[in-house]
Design a protein around this motif. Structure first.
Motif, short mmCIF file in Angstrom:
data_model
loop_
_atom_site.label_atom_id
_atom_site.label_comp_id
_atom_site.label_asym_id
_atom_site.label_seq_id
_atom_site.Cartn_x
_atom_site.Cartn_y
_atom_site.Cartn_z
N ALA A 31 0.83 -1.21 0.00
CA ALA A 31 0.00 0.00 0.00
C ALA A 31 0.86 1.25 0.00
CB ALA A 31 -0.93 -0.01 1.21
N ARG A 32 1.99 1.23 0.74
CA ARG A 32 2.87 2.39 0.76
C ARG A 32 3.51 2.62 -0.60
NH1 ARG A 32 4.88 0.03 5.54
NH2 ARG A 32 6.87 -0.38 4.49
N ASP A 33 3.93 1.51 -1.26
CA ASP A 33 4.54 1.65 -2.58
C ASP A 33 3.56 2.21 -3.59
OD1 ASP A 33 6.89 0.70 -1.57
OD2 ASP A 33 6.54 -1.38 -2.19
N GLU A 34 2.32 1.73 -3.55
CA GLU A 34 1.33 2.19 -4.52
C GLU A 34 0.96 3.65 -4.31
OE1 GLU A 34 -1.91 -0.45 -4.04
OE2 GLU A 34 -0.99 -2.11 -5.17
N SER A 35 1.06 4.15 -3.07
CA SER A 35 0.73 5.55 -2.80
C SER A 35 1.95 6.45 -2.85
CB SER A 35 0.07 5.66 -1.42
OG SER A 35 0.95 5.19 -0.41
N GLY A 36 3.11 5.93 -3.29
CA GLY A 36 4.30 6.76 -3.46
C GLY A 36 5.09 6.97 -2.19
N LEU B 212 -16.12 15.75 -7.16
CA LEU B 212 -15.39 14.51 -7.41
C LEU B 212 -14.00 14.55 -6.79
CD1 LEU B 212 -16.46 13.89 -11.13
CD2 LEU B 212 -17.37 12.79 -9.07
N LEU B 213 -13.31 15.71 -6.92
CA LEU B 213 -12.00 15.84 -6.30
C LEU B 213 -12.09 15.73 -4.78
CD1 LEU B 213 -10.46 18.80 -8.36
CD2 LEU B 213 -9.78 16.40 -8.43
N PHE B 214 -13.12 16.38 -4.23
CA PHE B 214 -13.34 16.35 -2.78
C PHE B 214 -13.54 14.91 -2.32
CE2 PHE B 214 -14.91 19.85 0.22
CZ PHE B 214 -14.34 19.23 1.31
N LYS B 215 -14.35 14.14 -3.05
CA LYS B 215 -14.65 12.77 -2.65
C LYS B 215 -13.42 11.88 -2.75
CE LYS B 215 -17.92 9.01 -3.54
NZ LYS B 215 -19.09 8.58 -4.33
N ARG B 216 -12.61 12.05 -3.83
CA ARG B 216 -11.42 11.23 -3.99
C ARG B 216 -10.38 11.55 -2.92
NH1 ARG B 216 -12.35 11.42 -9.78
NH2 ARG B 216 -11.21 13.38 -9.96
N THR B 217 -10.35 12.80 -2.44
CA THR B 217 -9.34 13.20 -1.47
C THR B 217 -9.75 12.89 -0.04
OG1 THR B 217 -8.72 15.01 -2.96
CG2 THR B 217 -7.92 15.13 -0.69
N ASP C 239 -10.29 2.31 4.87
CA ASP C 239 -9.08 1.76 5.49
C ASP C 239 -8.12 2.86 5.93
OD1 ASP C 239 -9.99 -0.83 4.95
OD2 ASP C 239 -9.21 -0.72 2.90
N PHE C 240 -8.65 4.03 6.24
CA PHE C 240 -7.78 5.14 6.66
C PHE C 240 -7.10 4.82 7.99
CE2 PHE C 240 -7.29 8.99 9.24
CZ PHE C 240 -6.36 9.66 8.46
N ASP C 241 -5.84 5.26 8.12
CA ASP C 241 -5.10 5.07 9.36
C ASP C 241 -4.24 6.30 9.61
OD1 ASP C 241 -2.19 4.49 8.26
OD2 ASP C 241 -3.60 3.37 7.02
N VAL C 242 -3.70 6.38 10.81
CA VAL C 242 -2.93 7.56 11.21
C VAL C 242 -1.69 7.73 10.36
CG1 VAL C 242 -1.72 8.63 13.14
CG2 VAL C 242 -3.78 7.30 13.55
N GLY C 243 -1.15 6.66 9.84
CA GLY C 243 0.09 6.76 9.06
C GLY C 243 -0.10 7.29 7.67
N THR D 104 -7.51 6.49 -2.31
CA THR D 104 -8.63 6.98 -1.52
C THR D 104 -8.96 6.05 -0.36
OG1 THR D 104 -9.53 8.05 -3.50
CG2 THR D 104 -11.03 7.74 -1.65
N ALA D 105 -8.82 4.75 -0.57
CA ALA D 105 -9.20 3.80 0.47
C ALA D 105 -8.34 3.93 1.71
CB ALA D 105 -9.12 2.37 -0.08
N THR D 106 -7.03 4.23 1.55
CA THR D 106 -6.12 4.29 2.70
C THR D 106 -5.70 5.71 3.04
OG1 THR D 106 -4.21 4.00 1.22
CG2 THR D 106 -5.17 2.02 2.20
N ASP D 107 -5.74 6.64 2.09
CA ASP D 107 -5.24 7.99 2.33
C ASP D 107 -6.33 9.02 2.62
OD1 ASP D 107 -2.71 7.01 1.86
OD2 ASP D 107 -2.77 7.48 -0.27
#
Length: 354
Positions: A96-101, A239-244, A339-343, A330-333
């Protein structure tokens, strides 16, 4: 509170530094310049009588000092290395970290760019100090100007007679005035060498920040003439708001609008219009589609309009990262993602302005 380990480490560093300095001094090969070579390193181009003989054996002269500073750098690195890794509970898996840069190589490249930037700024400071500050005091020292040979052969300067040469003249008005004037001049140079890094840093930050802002198309950050379309699943900004911010972006928008209203930047009527434009109401109830119209920021007070314009321009920058390989998941960030988390909190510059 420093413990026993901290005390022993620093005492070891202090002892090594002291004994190393004494060892380097014991191997010194100081030499004075002849008087006729005081202002030259070559002298007569044909005779070349001012060339230092020690230049033929530079390694023999400098090896002890180089070994000493190499040991100091190794000790510094060992004493400041991280003993335990920093871990934030909830950090996404490596994939997940690699895919999000945020992979290992991305972090290494970022650290490399930061280090190169600091090296460039420090190099600029050294250039200014060596070619501008220090030459301004050439020939102004206690030995040459006042005749006080305080450092002896350490300075390498030839002896010269002056108003401070004799011990009986050291406390005279002329000697004290000369010593104080030279000391004040060198203090100005020293203070200039201390503060020049701030000017170089601000200049570099302005230049690099301007280039980065232009590259990210942030020239129009506070442009309030562009309409904001928050129609659910239709408007570009929606749409930008929702993705972010994830599926709960409307609740985030409501909190932002309430914040503007509590700060008296917008009127209660304007606050109601802003939340209605996103298909919701102030009391957490859905609202009809008829009230969902594009928001014209020019109709709002200037400060509130500029804050909102800055916010939505920041959302565009997050979206543009998809093209550079630093994908925003969007799922983790997203702040309200499943799946959002503090990291994986997004940059605060996209949250604070509104």
């Amino acid at each position: 509170i420093p413990g026993l380990k901290w005390f022993l480490e620093h005492m070891f560093n202090l002892c090594i530094s002291a004994f190393g300095g004494l060892w380097v001094y014991s191997e010194q090969r100081f030499s004075r310049k002849p008087w006729e070579c005081a202002q030259s390193d070559i002298g007569d181009p044909l005779l070349r009588q001012c060339i230092d003989e020690r230049t033929h054996d530079l390694w023999g002269v400098l090896q002890y000092a180089l070994v000493y500073w190499a040991c100091r750098m190794v000790i510094f690195a060992l004493m400041n290395v991280k003993q335990t890794p920093i871990f934030i509970f909830g950090t996404p898996a490596r994939k997940a970290r690699d895919e999000s840069g945020r992979g290992c190589w991305a972090r290494i490249r970022l650290d490399l760019r930061v280090n190169l930037a600091w090296m460039a700024m420090l190099g600029a400071c050294m250039f200014i100090e060596v070619y501008m500050l220090l030459p301004s005091m050439k020939g102004l020292d206690w030995t040459t100007t006042c005749g006080m040979d305080l450092l002896g052969p350490i300075s390498g300067l030839p002896k010269e007679r002056g108003i401070c040469t004799q011990s009986t003249q050291v406390i005279s008005f002329k000697c004290v005035t000369c010593l104080s004037s030279v000391f004040a001049g060198w203090m100005l140079v020293f203070l200039g060498a201390l503060v020049d890094i701030y000017f170089i840093f601000y200049l570099g930050a302005a230049l690099v920040g301007g280039v980065m802002g232009h590259k990210r198309e942030l020239n129009d950050l506070k442009n309030t003439t562009i309409p904001v379309d928050l129609r659910v699943d239709k408007g570009r900004e929606a749409l930008l708001f929702k993705r972010t911010f994830g599926p709960g972006w409307q609740q985030v928008w409501r909190v932002m609008v309430k914040g503007l209203s509590h700060e008296s930047l917008i009127s209660p009527k304007q606050a109601i219009g802003l939340v209605h434009a996103a298909g919701i109401s102030m009391d957490n109830e859905p609202h009809g589609e008829k009230a969902q119209k594009p928001i014209h920021l020019t109709r709002f007070p200037r400060l509130a309009a500029e804050r909102l314009a800055f916010f939505f321009q920041s959302l565009k920058w997050i979206e543009s990262n998809r093209e550079t390989g630093r994908n925003f998941n969007t799922a983790t960030d997203a702040l309200t993602g499943d799946d959002f988390d503090v990291g994986s909190i997004p940059s605060l510059t996209q949250i604070i302005p509104a």
